[in-house]
Write an enzyme that holds these catalytic residues in place. Structure first.
Site, PDB file in Angstrom:
ATOM      1  CG  ASP A 106     -49.676  34.859  12.451  1.00  0.00           C
ATOM      2  OD1 ASP A 106     -49.192  34.691  13.581  1.00  0.00           O
ATOM      3  OD2 ASP A 106     -50.232  33.952  11.794  1.00  0.00           O
ATOM      4  CG  ASP A 140     -52.278  28.725  15.987  1.00  0.00           C
ATOM      5  OD1 ASP A 140     -52.987  29.731  15.849  1.00  0.00           O
ATOM      6  OD2 ASP A 140     -51.196  28.568  15.382  1.00  0.00           O
TER       7      ASP A 140
HETATM    8  C1  DGJ Z   1     -50.521  31.032  12.704  1.00  0.00           C
HETATM    9  C2  DGJ Z   1     -51.823  31.561  13.236  1.00  0.00           C
HETATM   10  O1  DGJ Z   1     -51.883  31.436  14.605  1.00  0.00           O
HETATM   11  C3  DGJ Z   1     -52.958  30.843  12.532  1.00  0.00           C
HETATM   12  O2  DGJ Z   1     -54.187  31.239  13.068  1.00  0.00           O
HETATM   13  C4  DGJ Z   1     -52.878  31.146  11.067  1.00  0.00           C
HETATM   14  O3  DGJ Z   1     -53.109  32.505  10.848  1.00  0.00           O
HETATM   15  C5  DGJ Z   1     -51.524  30.729  10.528  1.00  0.00           C
HETATM   16  N1  DGJ Z   1     -50.449  31.277  11.279  1.00  0.00           N
HETATM   17  C6  DGJ Z   1     -51.380  31.148   9.090  1.00  0.00           C
HETATM   18  O4  DGJ Z   1     -50.146  30.868   8.595  1.00  0.00           O
END
Ligand code: DGJ
Length: 697
Positions: free
Chosen positions: A439, A498
Site C-alpha cells: 500500500d 477503495d
Molecule cells: C488503503 C487501502 O486502499 C485499503 O484497501 C486498506 O488496505 C487500507 N489502506 C488499510 O490501511
C-alpha cells in the site's frame, strides 16, 4: 535511412536521413508492403511547404524537437550546462537491434550530450520509446525534460484523458484539441487518484468500437506529464515524460539518465482496438503466475480489530465459499491499533498476536488457501519507534503536513533501504507469505525526490522478487493511486479503488481496463451497504460486478445469511469456471445511446464463446431499452445466447420478459447479434444481467 516498422495492422515510418533527429512520417495503420524506393518517395513527398514568416526550411517535428530546429512548441529535451542550453541536436546513427527495434543515436552539434533513443514495435503493434541521455561535457548537466513526442494527424481532433479522486478514480474527460498544449501533470510522487493514465487523441466522436485513436502512457510511478499539443502550423502531437523538479536531475560528467518507457498504441477500431493491442502485449510480456485466485481481504470485514478468534471464524467462512487466498490487511504490526501510528515498526504485534501470525496462517493453509499480508513499506508514522530512532530517514521538510498521520521514508537513504529490505525479508522468511498487498497512502509532498524515491522503490520490489520468486505483489495506493506499467513490471495485481460500491466499480473498471487487462484489476464483493458510499445494493448486482476482474471478497462473511453464503459459493464456482475466458479473452464494450445502460463482455480468443454483462446504472431512458447488440463475435458463426444465472435473480421491471428470454435462449449468427441484437430485459436500476454466447455447430 527510412525505417518502416509494421505489426498487427499498425506501423511507423521514420525518416532518419538527418541532419536532425528522425521525423515520424507516419504512426497509424499499416501501409502495406513498401519497397525502399517507395519509402524514399514517401519521405520525399512528405516534405511540407515553407509558409510566410517562418524558418526558411520545411519545419518538421522530430523525435527530439528543440528551438534550434525551428520548433517553437514544447521542446522534447531541455536543460543546460551552467547556463548553456541543450539545443541543436543532430542525428548520428540509426541501428536495428531486432526486426522491429531501432536504436537512434543523436548528439548536440556543439558536443556535451549524447541521446540514444530506443524505438520498438511489439508483435501486437504496441510502440515503445525511451531516451538515454548521457552528459559528455565536463560540467554538470541540469536536465529539465526528456520527453517522447509522437505526431498525430490533423484528424485527431478530440482528446480523452483521466482525472479522479480517492474512491473515484479514472474519471474520463474529453476536450477538443485546440492550438496550444493540454498538459496533465501529476506531482504526487505517485500517479495519484487523478492520474491522467492515458492521453488519447482521436477522430471526432471516437468511441469504444469506432474511430481512429492514438494513445500514450508513461510507464512510471512517480511525477509525470502527458500532453497533447497543436501548433498554429497545424502540427499535432502527443507527448509523455517524467516531470522533473528544478534541480532534481543533475547529471555529472559521464552521468546518464534513462527515461521511463512511453507506451503508445494506435487503433482504427476505437478504444476497444487500443485495449486489444495493449492487453495482448501486457499478457505476452510477463504471464501472470497461474489462475487468479479468489481473494478474501480482511479490511472492510474487521478493519483494525485483529482478534484471532474473530479472524479464524472469517477464515472458515471464506473456505466454506471457496476462497483461495486469505489476505490479512492493515493492523497486524506492533502498536497498529488505528491509522495514526506504528507504520515502520514491521514486526508482528505481540499484544494482539501473542503467538505470532503462525496460528492464523496454519488455519488458512489447513483450509487450503494461501496467505497474503498487507504492508506499507514506504511510509512511517511520526508515532513509531522507527521515526523516533531515525528522524533523519524521513523525506521532505520536518514541518510538512502529515497525511493520514504519516510521513514518507526516504528509500534513497541506504540505511533506510537496508532496514526495510531486512524487515520485509525477515517476514517473508518467517512465514509462508504468498502475496503482499503493498500500500501507499499519501503523496510525497517533497519539492524534489520523486525520481530517486521511485527508482529506489523499483529496486526494492525487484530485490524482493529475486529473493522470493514465487511471491506475488499487489500495488495499492489508497485504492487505484498507483496503476501504471512501470510498477506493472514488478507487481501482479492492482487494487483498483477503495470503493467496493458496485455502481462506482462499474464505471471505474470500464475505464481502468482500457489500459490494464481484467486479470490485473482487483474487484471485491463488498457488504450490502457499501462502506465508502453508504449505498445499499442487491447481492446479485455486487456479484455480477465483481466477476469481471481479479475477484475477491471484502465483506464479513460471518454476518452473511446461509442463503447469501450459498450464493457467494455459487459465484466463486462460476468465477473459477469462467476465469480462463475472462482473463485471456478480448474485452469488448459498446457505446450505448442510453448512458444509464452499459453492455460489455469478454470474447474468447478463438471467438467460440463470450460472456456479457448488461448493466443498468440508473433508470432507463426509454420504456423499451436499447437492444443487446453483442460485439466481438465471429460474424460467420451461429451462437446460442442464454442468460447466465449466478446467485440471486436480478430484479426486473417487466410485465413479460422478451420472447427469447421466455424461451431461455436464442440462436443467431454473430453478424446478426452484432447488428440487430436481441431485445434486452427491463432491469431495475443498479442491476446487471449476464449472458453467455456459445458457438453452435
Ligand atoms: C488503503 C487501502 O486502499 C485499503 O484497501 C486498506 O488496505 C487500507 N489502506 C488499510 O490501511
Amino acid at each position: 535511412m527510412i525505417a518502416y516498422l509494421r505489426a498487427a495492422g499498425a506501423s511507423l515510418v521514420l525518416d532518419a536521413r538527418g541532419p536532425y533527429p528522425p521525423v515520424v512520417l507516419h504512426w497509424g495503420g499499416d501501409l502495406g508492403d513498401l519497397t525502399e524506393a517507395e519509402l524514399t518517395d514517401l519521405a520525399d513527398a512528405a516534405v511540407p511547404p515553407v509558409p510566410p514568416s517562418a524558418v526558411d526550411q520545411p519545419l518538421r517535428l522530430t523525435l527530439l524537437p528543440t528551438p534550434g530546429q525551428g520548433w517553437t512548441g514544447r521542446p522534447g529535451i531541455a536543460g543546460h550546462w551552467a547556463g548553456r542550453p541543450v539545443d541543436d541536436l543532430r542525428l548520428h546513427t540509426v541501428g536495428r537491434t531486432g526486426p522491429r527495434d531501432l536504436v537512434i543515436e543523436c548528439g548536440c552539434a556543439a558536443g556535451g550530450l549524447r541521446v540514444s533513443t530506443d524505438v520498438s514495435l511489439s508483435e501486437q503493434g504496441v510502440l515503445r520509446l525511451r531516451h538515454q541521455v548521457r552528459n559528455i561535457a565536463e560540467v554538470d548537466l541540469h536536465l529539465a525534460a526528456a520527453d517522447v513526442v509522437l505526431p498525430v494527424p490533423e484528424r485527431a481532433e478530440e482528446v480523452l484523458d483521466f482525472t479522479g479522486l480517492w474512491a473515484n478514480e479514472r474519471r474520463p474527460q474529453r476536450s477538443r484539441l485546440r492550438d496550444g498544449t493540454w498538459t496533465r501533470s501529476t506531482r504526487h510522487g505517485r500517479p495519484g487518484h487523478d492520474d491522467p493514465y492515458l492521453m488519447v487523441a482521436g477522430t471526432a466522436g471516437f468511441g469504444f468500437r469506432h474511430g481512429q485513436v492514438w494513445a500514450v502512457h508513461l510507464a512510471w510511478s512517480g511525477d509525470k506529464q502527458l500532453y497533447a499539443e497543436r501548433q498554429a502550423t497545424g502540427q499535432s502531437l502527443l507527448g509523455a515524460g517524467e516531470l522533473l523538479a528544478p534541480g532534481e536531475l543533475i547529471l555529472p560528467p559521464d552521468g546518464t539518465y534513462t527515461t521511463p518507457w512511453t507506451v503508445a498504441a494506435f487503433s482504427a477500431d476505437g478504444l476497444d482496438g487500443l485495449s486489444a493491442r495493449l492487453h495482448g502485449w501486457i499478457r505476452a510480456r510477463r504471464p501472470l503466475p497461474g489462475p487468479r485466485p479468489v481473494v478474501l481481504n480482511t479490511w472492510e470485514a474487521v478493519y483494525f480489530d485483529h482478534d484471532l478468534d474473530r479472524l479464524t471464524r472469517l477464515v472458515d467462512a471464506a473456505a466454506q465459499v471457496g476462497v483461495e487466498r486469505f489476505v490479512l490487511d492493515d493492523g497486524w504490526f506492533t502498536g497498529r491499533v488505528d491509522d495514526r501510528r506504528a507504520l515502520g515498526d514491521w514486526s508482528v504485534d505481540p499484544r494482539r498476536w501473542p503467538a505470532g501470525l503462525g496460528p492464523l496462517i496454519d488455519r488458512v493453509r489447513a483450509r487450503r488457501m494461501d496467505f497474503g499480508l498487507w504492508v506499507e513499506p514506504e511510509m512511517v508514522s511520526p508515532d513509531s519507534d522507527l521515526a523516533r530512532a531515525h528522524p533523519d530517514w524521513l523525506l521532505g521538510p520536518t514541518h510538512a503536513p502529515t497525511w493520514r498521520h504519516q510521513r514518507v521514508l526516504d528509500l534513497d537513504n541506504p540505511d533506510a533501504y537496508r532496514y526495510l529490505r531486512e524487515r520485509l525479508g525477515a517476514l517473508l522468511e518467517a512465514y509462508p507469505i504468498a502475496y503482499l498487498k503493498w500500500d501507499h497512502n499519501r503523496d510525497l509532498l517533497a519539492a524534489t525526490g520523486a525520481h530517486r524515491q521511485t527508482t529506489a522503490l523499483y529496486r526494492l520490489l525487484a530485490d524482493l522478487r529475486v529473493a522470493h520468486p514465487d511471491l506475488e505483489i499487489e500495488s495499492c495506493a489508497s485504492g487505484g493511486g498507483r496503476i501504471d506499467l512501470g510498477i506493472g513490471e514488478l507487481v501482479d495485481r492492482f487494487w483498483t479503488s477503495d470503493t467496493n460500491d458496485p455502481l462506482d466499480r462499474q464505471r471505474i473498471l470500464r475505464w481502468t481496463s482500457v489500459l490494464m487487462p481484467l486479470e490485473y484489476l482487483g474487484g471485491h464483493l463488498g457488504a450490502g451497504t457499501a462502506h465508502v458510499t453508504g449505498r445499499a445494493t442487491d447481492l446479485s448486482f455486487r456479484l455480477a460486478t465483481a466477476l469481471f476482474g481479479h475477484a475477491g471478497i471484502e465483506w464479513d462473511l460471518t454476518t452473511a445469511t446461509d442463503a447469501e453464503r450459498a450464493d457467494v459459493a455459487e459465484w466463486v464456482a462460476a468465477y473459477r469456471r469462467l476465469r480462463p475466458l475472462l482473463h485471456t479473452g478480448t474485452l469488448v464494450r459498446t457505446d450505448s445511446p442510453d448512458p444509464a445502460r452499459q453492455l460489455y463482455g469478454v470474447v474468447a480468443a478463438d471467438r467460440r464463446t463470450g460472456v456479457y454483462a448488461l448493466v443498468a446504472l440508473d433508470a432507463a431512458r426509454s420504456a423499451l431499452p436499447v437492444p443487446l447488440r453483442l460485439p466481438g463475435l465471429d460474424p460467420q458463426r451461429r451462437y446460442r445466447v442464454s442468460p447466465l444465472r449466478i446467485g440471486p435473480v436480478p430484479a426486473t421491471l417487466q410485465v413479460r420478459p422478451p420472447a427469447w428470454l421466455q424461451r431461455g435462449e436464442a440462436t443467431l449468427p454473430g453478424r446478426v447479434l452484432a447488428e440487430v441484437g436481441l431485445p434486452a430485459p427491463l432491469l431495475h436500476p443498479q442491476q446487471a444481467a449476464l449472458f453467455t454466447a456459445e458457438a453452435v455447430g
